[in-house]
Scaffold this active site. Sequence first.
Site, PDB file in Angstrom:
ATOM      1  CD  GLU A 110      -6.417  -6.203  -2.205  1.00  0.00           C
ATOM      2  OE1 GLU A 110      -7.256  -6.395  -1.300  1.00  0.00           O
ATOM      3  OE2 GLU A 110      -5.194  -6.272  -2.022  1.00  0.00           O
ATOM      4  CG  HIS A 144     -11.041   1.222   5.524  1.00  0.00           C
ATOM      5  ND1 HIS A 144      -9.944   1.375   6.319  1.00  0.00           N
ATOM      6  CD2 HIS A 144     -11.106  -0.091   5.203  1.00  0.00           C
ATOM      7  CE1 HIS A 144      -9.353   0.194   6.494  1.00  0.00           C
ATOM      8  NE2 HIS A 144     -10.036  -0.710   5.822  1.00  0.00           N
TER       9      HIS A 144
END
Length: 369
Positions: free
Chosen positions: A103, A173
């Site tokens: 990322e 998540h």
Amino acid sequence: MLSRNSSNFIGSLIARSFHSSSATRSAPSAPINYPSLKIENAGELQKMNLFQAINNAMDIALKTDPKSVIFGEDVGFGGVFRCTVDLRDKYGANRVFNTPLCEQGIAGFGIGLAAQGATAIAEIQFADYIFPAFDQIVNEAAKYRYRSGNQFNCGSLTFRSPYGAVGHGGHYHSQSPESYFGQTPGLKVVIPSTPIEAKGLLLASIREPNPVIFFEPKLMYRSAVEEVPVGDYEIPLGKARIVREGKDITIVGWGAQMRVLLQACQMAEEKLGISCELIDLRTIQPWDVDCVVNSVKKTGRLVVSHEAPKTGGWAAEIASTIQERCFLHLEAPIQRICGYDTPFPLIFEKFYLPDHLKNFEAIKKTIAY
């Protein structure tokens, strides 16, 4: 301990399991008719769910702007939520392509790409994984224009990322990290709530001359469906929408929480005869202060709700501003109905989430004060 690659693999499995019918257990048993925005001169309409509307927006962006590119983990085959499906086949691997599982690298690459004049649309596979890129986003992307006195910038940069609960996401998540970025000058933070809103807000974000964090409520990728204009349109950033007018109390939320709040408003009206004014903030930063202030001056009461933890959440910023601007108009303390100050749980998710019942009780308490 899981490796970074293992974590992404598990994320993919979670996304795929969400596509199955079993995932609908986290959605309301009876779909809520959430009133969406009406686009003037909309032209042709097509039934789309939220992820299809996002896909349609990126299709238009790629078609109308030859400098635009989409990149991220797995976007080449469509992404774990299928938001970029078919775009690589249509526009080629030079404009829609996969990146390594990094990322920080995705963010840094996007900054450099935008600084050289491209329109960069970066996908962070889950909002929970945006934190490795935090330094690049808040210390580089957000400050690029400011530190050069506007001699150079990386404004044509949008980070898309699914956020929030799905019913079985657990610690890594399910998070809602909007407040981390909301306090960063130089960034805009946008969260849509319906397919029509998602398409118009995403196109506006991609064309915005400042970096944008665009959080997509993954619970609503398939559960939110409506007739969406197939043409090119934008919804202005920084403008809230009054979803439902009322006179007794103001309710503010964004993203997937809007469906929960509509349920709470309907319960309040049916059981208590309370008229709720419901506001979809849409843009977290800059948020539409005037819209909320005008509503609270009319109703005298305010409830703000979001999935993120209560302490330091964006509801605190809203509550503080309204207390400063509307103190003499308030008839009751401002209520914040949010997630708890714990890591996001798995088996206790239903207890953690600020559902319609918690918000209904807050409305009732505020009215009775």
